[in-house]
Design an enzyme around this catalytic site. Structure first.
Site, PDB file in Angstrom:
ATOM      1  CB  SER A 269      -0.940  -0.071   1.198  1.00 58.16           C
ATOM      2  OG  SER A 269      -2.054   0.729   0.963  1.00 58.16           O
TER       3      SER A 269
ATOM      4  CG  HIS B 199      -5.746  -2.429   0.416  1.00 65.15           C
ATOM      5  ND1 HIS B 199      -4.979  -2.043  -0.650  1.00 65.15           N
ATOM      6  CD2 HIS B 199      -5.270  -1.742   1.496  1.00 65.15           C
ATOM      7  CE1 HIS B 199      -4.073  -1.159  -0.243  1.00 65.15           C
ATOM      8  NE2 HIS B 199      -4.240  -0.963   1.058  1.00 65.15           N
TER       9      HIS B 199
HETATM   10  C1  GTR Z   1      -5.450   4.464   1.732  1.00 58.74           C
HETATM   11  C2  GTR Z   1      -4.844   5.333   0.681  1.00 58.74           C
HETATM   12  C3  GTR Z   1      -4.070   4.487  -0.285  1.00 58.74           C
HETATM   13  C4  GTR Z   1      -3.205   3.438   0.391  1.00 58.74           C
HETATM   14  C5  GTR Z   1      -3.765   2.924   1.689  1.00 58.74           C
HETATM   15  C6  GTR Z   1      -2.767   2.277   2.657  1.00 58.74           C
HETATM   16  O1  GTR Z   1      -6.257   5.148   2.604  1.00 58.74           O
HETATM   17  O2  GTR Z   1      -5.884   6.018   0.037  1.00 58.74           O
HETATM   18  O3  GTR Z   1      -3.305   5.329  -1.135  1.00 58.74           O
HETATM   19  O4  GTR Z   1      -1.912   3.883   0.574  1.00 58.74           O
HETATM   20  O5  GTR Z   1      -4.370   3.895   2.435  1.00 58.74           O
HETATM   21  O6  GTR Z   1      -1.611   2.650   2.752  1.00 58.74           O
HETATM   22  O7  GTR Z   1      -3.205   1.375   3.358  1.00 58.74           O
END
Ligand code: GTR
Length: 419
Positions: A252, A393
């Protein structure tokens, strides 16, 4: 202010392929003067141009303030059953030339190493909640400074907690990794710089960044990436590690960080981006899921001030993220997406890899084995590797299994040669 949780979709966010606007990507094999790039030497010049553009327009410039790093290593008790070693390295970063005189900052690097009489290849990555969350070892120290908010009842806001020990093990399957002969090195990202909009008043910015010097507009992702290079400096001194076989990885926001670390530090032997999305592997011009405007609004400290001028103007950015992947050439790169992670634009992550591939071919490398967006759980292990995992995610054991296979297929874990 919008919340930062994943899946906080703005009304305007695109989540349907049919809504992706028509766009034209900057051609990867055309130089700044508009001439075609036909060999690796011409590409090397273009890489220099691109790295400068990524620096000035997006990640920000690292300050030139001189610094020193001292190391103190501590061998923790090994795992009795497997012989896996745990080593805790305290890195003291200090300067006498910072904006406020001599200062120092303390980071802790955790190494988890398989028993071996040979130096081992290592996956190096930052973690989100502290080294003590990566494994249950009682000797691993808690971070001393800012941490992200805790989700368990009674957790003190922004302070590390013992209750979190071992809670990120699913993200760091160190038993499986060490069984395959690889080590893990990890550092808590907040040791380097807190993940908050503090106007760069804290962390390593406070140590090295002179607010009076506008040319040093280093933002947080760039600072974290710099921290990964400093960790690699240490690994080069550790005889248990094969520092020529260090893969940098991240999930991420830390996947965005791993890509920038790999682009700026050619010593990383391989680069892995897991669900890195906007500002990472995903193409800006598709505007699918998270956009430049949205990321700059919610996380103003991740990128520099100039990057904010591209809010809703993606077509004006002089590059797109396929060129960041191309900057990693000809090293092995693996990009992982997840099917439910639409916020990170899985197809846009795939397309970046696809459009970086012609640069790999200039080096006589096979490039990328895919031409179409693949079905879930069908990994591709060419030098540019990719998978779309089914699910959310996250970084999970499935992802690590593919990273291990890809790393092995591209020479990590091969015995050292006497060059
Ligand atoms: C989210 C963000 C993403 C990603 C994610 C993370 O809120 O919008 O760009 O980086 O966090 O790091 O878990």
């Amino acid at each position: 202010m919008l919340g930062e949780q994943d899946g906080v979709w703005g009304q305007e966010a695109i989540r349907d392929e049919a809504q992706v606007p028509a766009y034209k990507l900057p051609a990867v094999l055309v130089d700044a003067a508009g001439q075609p790039i036909t060999d690796a030497a011409a590409w090397e010049r273009q890489r220099g141009v691109l790295l400068e553009q990524f620096t000035t327009e997006m990640f920000g410039r690292r300050p030139s303030t001189p610094y020193e790093v001292g190391y103190e290593t501590e061998e923790l008790t090994a795992d009795a059953a497997s012989g896996v070693r745990f080593k805790q390295v305290t890195m003291t970063v200090s300067t006498e030339h910072g904006p406020t005189g001599r200062q120092s900052q303390r980071w802790r690097l955790l190494l988890i190493l398989p028993p071996s009489d040979q130096p081992v290849p290592v996956f190096l990555g930052l973690n989100f909640q502290g080294n003590h969350t990566v494994c249950e070892h009682p000797g691993v120290a808690l971070p001393e400074g800012w941490v992200r908010r805790h989700e368990f009842p009674g957790g003190q806001e922004h302070r590390a907690a013992e209750e979190m020990r071992g809670t990120a093990q699913h993200r760091w399957p160190w038993r499986m990794i060490t069984e395959q002969g690889f080590g893990v090195a990890t550092m808590y990202y907040g040791d380097i710089d807190a993940d908050e909009d503090d106007q760069f008043a804290g962390g390593v910015h406070q140590l090295l960044r002179d607010p009076a010097d506008p040319s040093a507009d280093w933002a947080s992702i760039s600072a974290w990436a710099w921290g990964l290079s400093r960790a690699l400096d240490y690994l080069e001194t550790d005889s248990a590690v094969n520092a020529k076989q260090v893969a940098v990885l991240g999930h991420s926001r830390l996947g965005k960080t791993a890509l920038w670390a790999g682009a700026t530090d050619p010593r990383f032997a391989a680069i892995i981006s897991n669900n890195s999305g906007c500002g990472g592997a995903a193409l800006h011009r598709r505007r699918f899921g998270e956009t430049v405007a949205r990321i700059n609004q919610v996380f103003p400290h991740w990128f520099n001030a100039r990057f904010k001028t591209y809010n809703d103007r993606e077509d004006q950015i002089p590059f797109d993220q396929h060129q960041l992947i191309a900057c990693l050439s000809p090293r092995p790169v693996y990009v992982a997406s997840a099917s439910e992670d639409l916020w990170a634009d899985p197809r846009g992550e795939f397309l970046s890899v696809l459009h970086a591939a012609p640069v790999y071919q200039l080096y006589g490398e096979e490039g990328f084995g895919l031409t179409e967006f693949p079905p879930v759980n069908s990994p591709c292990f060419t030098r540019l590797g990719y998978h779309l995992r089914s699910g959310p995610h996250e970084i999970l054991e499935y992802d690590w299994q593919q990273f291990l296979s890809h790393a092995r297929q591209h020479g990590l874990g091969q015995p050292l040669t006497n060059e």
